[in-house]
Design an enzyme around this catalytic site. Structure first.
Site, PDB file in Angstrom:
ATOM      1  N   LYS A   1       1.300   4.116   7.359  1.00 17.11           N
ATOM      2  CA  LYS A   1       0.628   5.028   6.424  1.00 17.11           C
ATOM      3  C   LYS A   1       1.214   6.424   6.616  1.00 17.11           C
ATOM      4  CE  LYS A   1      -2.598   2.243   4.655  1.00 17.11           C
ATOM      5  NZ  LYS A   1      -1.767   1.043   4.829  1.00 17.11           N
TER       6      LYS A   1
ATOM      7  N   SER B   1       0.816  -1.212   0.000  1.00 16.81           N
ATOM      8  CA  SER B   1       0.000   0.000   0.000  1.00 16.81           C
ATOM      9  C   SER B   1       0.851   1.264   0.000  1.00 16.81           C
ATOM     10  CB  SER B   1      -0.941   0.019   1.205  1.00 16.81           C
ATOM     11  OG  SER B   1      -0.236   0.333   2.384  1.00 16.81           O
TER      12      SER B   1
END
Lengths: 144, 420
Positions: A99, A62
């Site tokens: 993230k 991701s």
């Protein structure tokens, strides 16, 4: 017990391993570099705080646009305060993730960094989430 | 002023750093070979699991309440302890590491305006930087600092830091603090305390000095003074050579052959010598012991030991290991199954300044010394057990670590993985 598990080379400088086995080497001309001991230490470069720095390994894609690929080792420093836009190891609702953390007035959003996939969506963080920033990523070690 | 920084439920806290999902849930860590609970989260304590409870005894509680159970991961705990110590060293002029999860700080001469804020700040730094919750007690003596740190654990409102110094506060706290829990008051003196009518720390501090000296010898007298705010336990930021060295383990599977027991004990002896040499000591006397499983009450029980003297003192691997193996052959009895064994140096002297006998074989000693040095060097570089004596067998201590967590911070292959 003090740091006992963390001393990989307890052989002292004065009594090196080789000199124990074969005796000191007696040679003619003393090396002019004998008293100069300098070398580059990667750990000193990458680990600013030895008490608060940890390593994690990446599993997943991701964050490929943030240069985090499968198998990379992340250097994570808990001494760094999370700042807007930092990449961080987070723990949200029982799971780890990494993230980009976008901080706004009443919460934060965890942004994935993968343009090629629609699979990864921003994760809004609100008061209902069980959330903590475990530590901020300071370096990425990757194989060339 | 002195401070005591004490890590809360340390082994459990180390596991939780990497498993934040376990916050607020019952967790226990078991001793070597998954025997007994040696660290418990507050939630596990509340369920009635006691320190030292063997797993089988609390199995029902564990299953019913989904208690998470870990085997001891000492590589992880050692590394986390090192990290906490580093934080403490950065915040205090001098640090005495008292155990893997406790350290005293000497704050005499430090420029600190507000000790209460300092204690809370230090606790917060440890938590932020290492993830470990630490209770910091600050007081005029080490004994009172220890009590202050215990208060932090009882009262979350203190936010991990407590400055105990006003006489009225000290009195209030000591009146509620059981005398038997005071640092330096041994379990053995509890009977005596009862006879003197002492039940709280305050009662103890109120004894007449004469009675204290008569009944409790020097350590008890020191504790008495310390409770009264007079510092008299030395601050030791260097490690004194230990007077006893013991290496013992319980086995995952009981041992019933002499060869197996010999090789295990030989490995313990080898480790013990490494510790002995590490502090520059010689052993004058060694006890080798083996015992059966005291929880298997239906089986025949035995505790056997052998005492061996080294009149000239020794720190030689070969001598000690072979002597220990020999002792095992003497004490072994094949009617029993052995669960635990160990090697204990009962008399130790510092090598420097010790006069060895005139009639010893100096040349043989020198050879022994060289061999031991080479073993130290090789095992230091390549890991303990790389070079070993034949009697040690494969050099592995057969222990079980069924529920061990990964060595997150000390092995590349076991780094925590993040799915991203």
């Amino acid at each position: 017990m003090k740091n006992a598990s963390f001393v990989p080379h307890p052989v002292t400088d004065t009594e090196s391993f080789e000199s124990l086995l074969v005796g000191a080497v007696k040679a003619g001309f003393p090396s002019p570099a004998e008293d100069v001991r300098e070398k580059l230490d990667l750990v000193k470069l990458l680990v600013r705080h030895t008490a608060s720095t940890f390593f994690f390994q990446v599993d997943g894609v991701s964050m490929v646009d943030a240069d985090m690929d499968e198998g990379d080792i992340l250097i994570v420093d808990r001494a760094v305060d999370p700042y807007n836009g930092c990449k961080a190891v987070c723990f949200i609702d029982g799971e780890y993730t990494v993230k980009r953390v976008v901080i706004h007035d009443d919460g934060a959003v965890l942004m994935p960094c993968n343009e090629h996939s629609t699979h990864y969506k921003p994760i809004p963080v609100g008061p209902d989430n069980d959330f903590l920033v475990w530590g901020v990523v300071t370096y990425i070690i990757k194989k060339a | 002023m002195f401070a005591l920084a004490d890590c809360n439920n340390f082994f459990v806290s180390c596991e939780r750093v990497f498993r934040p999902d376990l916050e607020g849930r019952p967790v226990i860590v078991l001793s070597n070979n998954d025997g007994c609970a040696v660290s418990r989260s507050n939630e596990a304590k509340a369920l009635g699991i006691k320190m030292g409870d063997p797993l089988f005894k609390v199995r029902d509680i564990v299953e019913k309440n989904k208690v998470t159970v870990f085997s001891g991961n000492y590589a992880l705990y050692g590394d986390m302890s090192r990290r906490v110590q580093e934080v403490l060293r950065s915040q205090a002029p001098s640090v005495e590491v008292y155990s893997i999860d406790e350290a005293f700080l000497d704050l005499r001469g430090a420029v600190i305006e507000d000790f209460d804020a300092y204690a809370k700040q230090l606790s917060a730094s440890c938590r932020k930087l290492t993830g470990i919750p630490v209770s910091v007690g600050v007081a005029p003596t080490k004994t009172l600092a220890k009590i202050a740190s215990k208060l932090c654990k009882q009262y979350p409102k203190l936010r991990g830091g407590c400055y105990l110094h006003r006489p009225a506060d000290i009195e209030k706290v000591l009146r509620r603090f059981p005398a038997g829990d005071v640092w330096g008051i041994g379990r053995r003196t509890r009977g005596k305390l009862a006879l003197l009518g002492v039940s709280t720390a305050w009662d103890y501090a109120q004894l007449r000095e004469y009675d204290v000296r008569k009944n409790f010898a020097l350590p008890g007298w020191r504790t008495w003074k310390e409770l009264r705010g007079i510092p008299c336990i030395e601050f030791e930021d260097y490690v004194e050579p230990r007077q006893h060295i013991c290496v013992s383990r319980s086995f995952a599977k009981e041992i019933d052959t002499v060869e197996e027991l010999c090789s295990q004990v030989a490995t313990f002896a080898d480790k013990a010598v490494a510790k002995l040499r590490g502090q520059g000591s010689l052993a004058l006397e060694m006890a080798v012991f083996a015992m059966t499983n005291r929880f298997h009450t239906e089986e025949p029980q035995n505790f056997a030991s052998q005492l061996v003297a080294f009149p000239d003192g020794t720190d030689d691997h070969r001598t000690v290991v072979l002597t220990a193996a020999d002792a095992v052959r003497k004490l072994f009895d094949r009617r029993y199954k052995y669960k635990k064994a160990g090697v204990l140096f009962t008399r130790i002297v510092q090598k420097e300044g010790f006069t060895r006998s005139l009639f010893r074989d100096a040349e043989a000693d020198d050879k022994e010394g060289r061999l031991s040095q080479v073993m130290d060097a090789i095992n230091g570089t390549y890991g303990r057990g790389t070079l070993r004596l034949g009697v040690q067998g494969d050099g592995q201590v057969h222990s079980s670590h069924e529920f061990r967590s990964p060595c997150y911070t000390t092995r590349w292959a076991e780094l925590p993985k993040v799915r991203i």
